[in-house]
Design an enzyme around this catalytic site. Structure first.
Site, short mmCIF file in Angstrom:
data_model
loop_
_atom_site.label_atom_id
_atom_site.label_comp_id
_atom_site.label_asym_id
_atom_site.label_seq_id
_atom_site.Cartn_x
_atom_site.Cartn_y
_atom_site.Cartn_z
CE1 TYR A 156 20.94 15.62 57.08
CE2 TYR A 156 19.85 13.51 57.37
CZ TYR A 156 20.79 14.44 57.77
OH TYR A 156 21.60 14.17 58.85
CG HIS A 174 22.95 11.27 55.21
ND1 HIS A 174 22.56 12.58 55.05
CD2 HIS A 174 23.84 11.25 56.23
CE1 HIS A 174 23.19 13.33 55.94
NE2 HIS A 174 23.98 12.55 56.67
CE1 TYR A 224 25.68 9.67 63.38
CE2 TYR A 224 27.46 9.73 61.80
CZ TYR A 224 26.51 10.39 62.56
OH TYR A 224 26.40 11.75 62.47
CD1 TRP A 273 29.65 18.54 58.62
CD2 TRP A 273 31.16 19.90 59.52
NE1 TRP A 273 30.02 17.99 59.81
CE2 TRP A 273 30.97 18.80 60.39
CE3 TRP A 273 32.09 20.87 59.86
CZ2 TRP A 273 31.63 18.68 61.60
CZ3 TRP A 273 32.76 20.73 61.08
CH2 TRP A 273 32.53 19.65 61.93
#
Length: 107
Positions: free
Chosen positions: A21, A25, A44, A80
């Protein structure tokens, strides 16, 4: 003073996917970063609770911006799909999100 909308929510990572993960990113697609920025998203951050695998996201939106069209954008949908194997998702691979309520803020 300009007020920026802040949105906070929780997501859930599947066990054993912490490093992947983070890796995905760290290599966020330029077209996704541009899409988010163009939608008014800035500042963010996503945090991981390693004990529960909960992901806590906090984002700020520039005044006058909303997230409305993002879920239908092809780049968002592609991201996604790319991330679906790592986290809990809804049908269509949108990450499951649980909104968080702000209870304190020190400015």
């Amino acid at each position: 003073m300009t007020v920026h909308a802040t949105r906070a929510f929780r997501m859930k990572l599947k066990a054993g996917n912490e490093a992947e993960y983070r890796r995905r990113h760290d290599a966020i697609w330029p077209e996704l970063a541009a899409l988010l920025s163009g939608a008014g998203i800035h500042d963010y951050a996503i945090f991981l609770d390693e004990a529960t695998l909960d992901l806590f996201a906090v984002m700020k939106l520039h005044p006058g911006h909303e997230l409305g069209p993002l879920p239908d954008h092809p780049v968002m949908r592609k991201w996604w799909d790319y991330m679906a194997d790592l986290m809990e998702v809804e049908p269509g691979n949108r990450p499951k999100e649980w909104p968080l309520t702000q209870v304190f803020h020190l400015a």
